[in-house]
Design a protein around this motif. Structure first.
Motif, short mmCIF file in Angstrom:
data_model
loop_
_atom_site.label_atom_id
_atom_site.label_comp_id
_atom_site.label_asym_id
_atom_site.label_seq_id
_atom_site.Cartn_x
_atom_site.Cartn_y
_atom_site.Cartn_z
N THR A 168 0.88 -1.16 0.00
CA THR A 168 0.00 0.00 0.00
C THR A 168 0.92 1.21 0.00
OG1 THR A 168 -1.52 -1.25 1.39
CG2 THR A 168 -1.84 1.16 1.29
N VAL A 169 0.83 2.05 -1.03
CA VAL A 169 1.80 3.14 -1.16
C VAL A 169 1.22 4.46 -0.67
CG1 VAL A 169 3.33 4.35 -2.75
CG2 VAL A 169 2.74 1.97 -3.19
N VAL A 170 2.01 5.17 0.12
CA VAL A 170 1.64 6.53 0.53
C VAL A 170 2.57 7.48 -0.22
CG1 VAL A 170 1.30 8.09 2.49
CG2 VAL A 170 1.11 5.60 2.83
N PRO A 171 2.05 8.17 -1.26
CA PRO A 171 2.92 9.01 -2.10
C PRO A 171 3.15 10.38 -1.49
CG PRO A 171 0.70 8.92 -3.03
CD PRO A 171 0.66 8.12 -1.75
N ALA A 172 3.95 10.44 -0.43
CA ALA A 172 4.08 11.69 0.32
C ALA A 172 4.94 12.73 -0.39
CB ALA A 172 4.67 11.37 1.70
N SER A 173 5.93 12.29 -1.19
CA SER A 173 6.89 13.18 -1.84
C SER A 173 7.73 13.91 -0.78
CB SER A 173 6.17 14.16 -2.77
OG SER A 173 7.08 14.75 -3.65
N GLY A 174 8.54 14.88 -1.21
CA GLY A 174 9.41 15.57 -0.23
C GLY A 174 8.74 16.82 0.31
N GLY A 175 9.07 17.21 1.54
CA GLY A 175 8.56 18.46 2.10
C GLY A 175 7.36 18.25 3.01
N ASN A 176 6.92 19.36 3.63
CA ASN A 176 5.78 19.28 4.54
C ASN A 176 6.02 18.25 5.64
OD1 ASN A 176 3.32 20.41 5.00
ND2 ASN A 176 2.58 19.95 2.92
N THR A 177 7.15 18.37 6.29
CA THR A 177 7.65 17.30 7.15
C THR A 177 6.70 16.97 8.31
OG1 THR A 177 9.81 18.11 6.55
CG2 THR A 177 9.75 16.57 8.38
N GLU A 178 6.12 17.99 8.92
CA GLU A 178 5.24 17.71 10.07
C GLU A 178 4.02 16.89 9.63
OE1 GLU A 178 4.38 21.02 12.58
OE2 GLU A 178 6.52 21.45 12.84
N LYS A 179 3.49 17.24 8.46
CA LYS A 179 2.34 16.50 7.92
C LYS A 179 2.75 15.04 7.66
CE LYS A 179 -1.49 16.46 5.00
NZ LYS A 179 -1.33 16.86 3.61
N GLN A 180 3.96 14.86 7.12
CA GLN A 180 4.42 13.49 6.84
C GLN A 180 4.50 12.69 8.13
OE1 GLN A 180 7.16 12.38 4.00
NE2 GLN A 180 7.21 14.29 2.87
N ILE A 181 4.96 13.35 9.19
CA ILE A 181 5.10 12.63 10.46
C ILE A 181 3.72 12.24 11.00
CG2 ILE A 181 5.86 12.91 12.87
CD1 ILE A 181 8.19 14.63 11.61
N GLN A 182 2.77 13.15 10.79
CA GLN A 182 1.40 12.83 11.20
C GLN A 182 0.90 11.59 10.44
OE1 GLN A 182 -0.25 14.67 13.68
NE2 GLN A 182 -1.44 12.75 13.59
N LEU A 183 1.17 11.57 9.12
CA LEU A 183 0.74 10.43 8.30
C LEU A 183 1.41 9.14 8.77
CD1 LEU A 183 0.80 11.92 4.67
CD2 LEU A 183 -1.20 11.48 6.11
N ILE A 184 2.69 9.25 9.10
CA ILE A 184 3.42 8.06 9.55
C ILE A 184 2.81 7.56 10.87
CG2 ILE A 184 5.67 7.29 10.47
CD1 ILE A 184 6.96 9.14 8.30
N PHE B 21 15.87 12.14 5.94
CA PHE B 21 15.38 11.34 7.07
C PHE B 21 15.93 11.89 8.40
CE2 PHE B 21 15.05 7.38 9.73
CZ PHE B 21 13.67 7.34 9.73
N LEU B 22 17.19 12.31 8.39
CA LEU B 22 17.74 12.87 9.63
C LEU B 22 16.97 14.11 10.05
CD1 LEU B 22 21.53 12.54 8.97
CD2 LEU B 22 20.24 11.44 10.79
N SER B 23 16.62 14.90 9.06
CA SER B 23 15.89 16.10 9.40
C SER B 23 14.48 15.74 9.87
CB SER B 23 16.00 16.99 8.18
OG SER B 23 14.94 17.65 7.84
N MET B 24 13.91 14.65 9.31
CA MET B 24 12.61 14.17 9.77
C MET B 24 12.70 13.67 11.23
SD MET B 24 10.17 11.39 7.86
CE MET B 24 9.60 12.36 6.50
N LEU B 25 13.81 13.01 11.55
CA LEU B 25 13.98 12.52 12.93
C LEU B 25 14.03 13.70 13.91
CD1 LEU B 25 16.61 9.62 12.55
CD2 LEU B 25 14.15 9.42 12.92
N ASP B 26 14.75 14.76 13.51
CA ASP B 26 14.81 15.95 14.38
C ASP B 26 13.41 16.51 14.60
OD1 ASP B 26 17.54 15.72 14.30
OD2 ASP B 26 17.88 17.44 12.97
N THR B 27 12.64 16.59 13.51
CA THR B 27 11.29 17.16 13.62
C THR B 27 10.41 16.25 14.49
OG1 THR B 27 11.61 18.02 11.40
CG2 THR B 27 9.39 18.14 12.27
N MET B 28 10.56 14.94 14.35
CA MET B 28 9.78 14.01 15.20
C MET B 28 10.07 14.29 16.67
SD MET B 28 10.00 10.17 13.72
CE MET B 28 9.09 9.66 12.30
#
Ligand code: DLL
Length: 437
Positions: free
Chosen positions: A163-179, A194-201
């Motif tokens: 099942t694919v979630v086509p998130a693309s790059g950017g909007n990091t907080e929204k992506q974390i919500q989706l995850i 990903f490192l920057s996503m980990l910081d935002t998480m």
């Protein structure tokens, strides 16, 4: 460092992964012959080159005859912009991608419907090798668009039955919500994003170790073993390496198997690898470092002969897939080589040093300047949150000391507070060249 707590093994995806070496070599030769024939018959650029060298498709009688073929460079693709390298009528091309590069025209690549299916099945094989399974949720954070990362991962994951979630790059907080909500098991993303996503998480109070992601398929830029250790520790997941380039297809030319994590296996039934010495253009033995050169074996719309990737690596014997050779993790591209006072330096060497020092993050940039007609390297790196500013100077001295002792050149090091270095949502910009400003 704690190992990821989930033990994941790969599964074979298709028969080709089990072909005997004899069978593989026979298929490669057959496919190479067909590729050369199609290039000669359908692509004026290749016909002219082959004729100038006095080579005819019938001359390709063994895989060693690859040496007779001309190299293809990015400049060749630019000179034939936009559709001059196609071997099929444009109407048979169902998709194009393009890479912009930093200078000059974009290079365009085209795919027939058959190429898109082949690509999807190769990426499906990559996902299996990384430990993914049909039914998994796959979150795709590679950019969608002319860049091959997003759509390449997307079609592959669908082909496997994810099942694919086509998130693309950017909007990091929204992506974390989706995850958090969708609970994907797999993520496709550049290691720097990903490192920057980990910081935002962490800023949002989401513990990455508790997140659902167990498998990362990281690529599109060089990254080190030190970076793998950091990611696996912080997110309690398996970080595997995927390699590819648009000129050959996109992501999926090579993929690392999760149980060995010892460099990507080149899918040699589709891409024939060689390593050449970039100065002499002569092939080197397996195990020696040089520039990776790839020939497509199954592409229809845009066959490509001996493409000079500019990526520096080595070919090593296969392990988890014994008959497919592996490539060592890429140290850098010939374009990323910084020559500082006569010493060769790659950003990956700086990354390794930085990750070995407590209190520093992997967010860094190498700034090249020429203040007094001599090249100078300044490494800017961010401190971890909570590290007092009074500690910055000591850490900077430590980095400079290691650069001097391990790489052999002097560098100025500036430690900066959090968010001092620009973040990318795709490939990180590791080198800022101010020499011509
Ligand atoms: O980066 C395709 C891709 C997308 C690969 C997503 C993996 C994941 P290009 O934009 O054409 O295509 O850039 C290709 O990126 O020649 C390497 O220099 C670099 N590269 C790609 N994968 C890796 C990797 C995509 N795993 C260029 N390690 C290549 C190191 C990589 N460098």
């Amino acid at each position: 460092m704690a190992l990821p707590t989930t033990d994941i093994r790969t599964d074979l995806y298709d028969d080709a992964e089990q072909w005997s070496l004899d069978e593989l070599r026979a298929r490669q030769l057959e496919r190479l012959q067909a590729t050369v024939r199609s290039s000669y018959e359908n692509v004026p650029h290749y016909r002219a080159k082959l004729e100038a060298d006095g080579v005819h498709p019938e001359d390709i009688k063994s895989l060693d005859d690859l040496q007779l073929l001309p190299f293809t460079t990015k400049a060749d693709l630019r000179a034939n912009y936009p559709f001059g390298m196609f071997a099929v009528p444009r109407e048979k091309v169902v998709r194009v991608h393009a890479s912009s590069g930093t200078t000059g025209r974009a290079t365009v690549v085209g795919y027939t419907a058959g190429d898109i299916t082949t690509w999807a099945s190769i990426v499906a094989r990559c996902i299996r090798a990384a430990g993914g399974r049909p039914g998994d949720i796959a979150h795709v954070s590679y950019g969608y668009g002319l860049f091959t990362g997003g759509l390449g991962a997307h079609y592959g994951a669908e082909h496997l039955g994810c099942t694919v979630v086509p998130a693309s790059g950017g909007n990091t907080e929204k992506q974390i919500q989706l995850i958090t909500d969708f609970k994907p098991r797999i993520i496709f993303i550049t290691p720097s994003y990903f490192l920057s996503m980990l910081d935002t998480m962490e800023k949002m109070g989401v513990d990455p170790r508790e997140a659902s992601i167990k498998i990362g398929i990281f690529g599109a830029e060089p990254w080190t073993e030190a970076m793998r250790a950091e990611i696996e520790e912080r997110a309690d997941m398996h970080a595997t390496d995927i390699f590819g380039l648009s000129e050959l297809m996109g992501p999926g030319v090579a993929q690392e198997c999760v149980e060995t994590k010892d460099g990507p296996h080149v899918w040699e039934d589709h891409f024939y690898p060689e390593i050449v010495n970039p100065l002499t253009d002569k092939p080197v033995e397996d195990g020696q470092t040089g520039e990776l050169v790839l020939t497509s074996l199954t592409k229809e719309a845009m066959p490509i002969l001996r493409y000079r990737t500019r990526d520096l690596t080595q070919l090593l014997p296969g392990t988890a897939r014994p008959n497919f050779r592996r490539m060592a993790k890429i140290t850098g591209r010939t374009d990323d080589l910084m020559i500082v006072r006569g010493v060769n330096v790659f950003p990956t060497q700086i990354e390794e040093i930085i990750l070995g020092i407590d209190g520093l993050t992997p967010h860094f940039q190498c700034v090249l300047s020429r203040p007094k007609r001599m090249d100078e390297l300044t490494v800017k790196v961010e401190a971890s949150p909570g590290v007092p500013e009074s500690a910055y100077e000591g850490m900077a001295r430590e980095v400079a000391h290691h650069i001097k002792s391990r790489i052999g050149t002097s560098a100025k090091v500036v430690v900066m507070p959090q968010d001092g270095i620009e973040r990318s949502v795709g490939k990180a910009r590791r080198i800022v060249d101010e020499r011509s400003l």
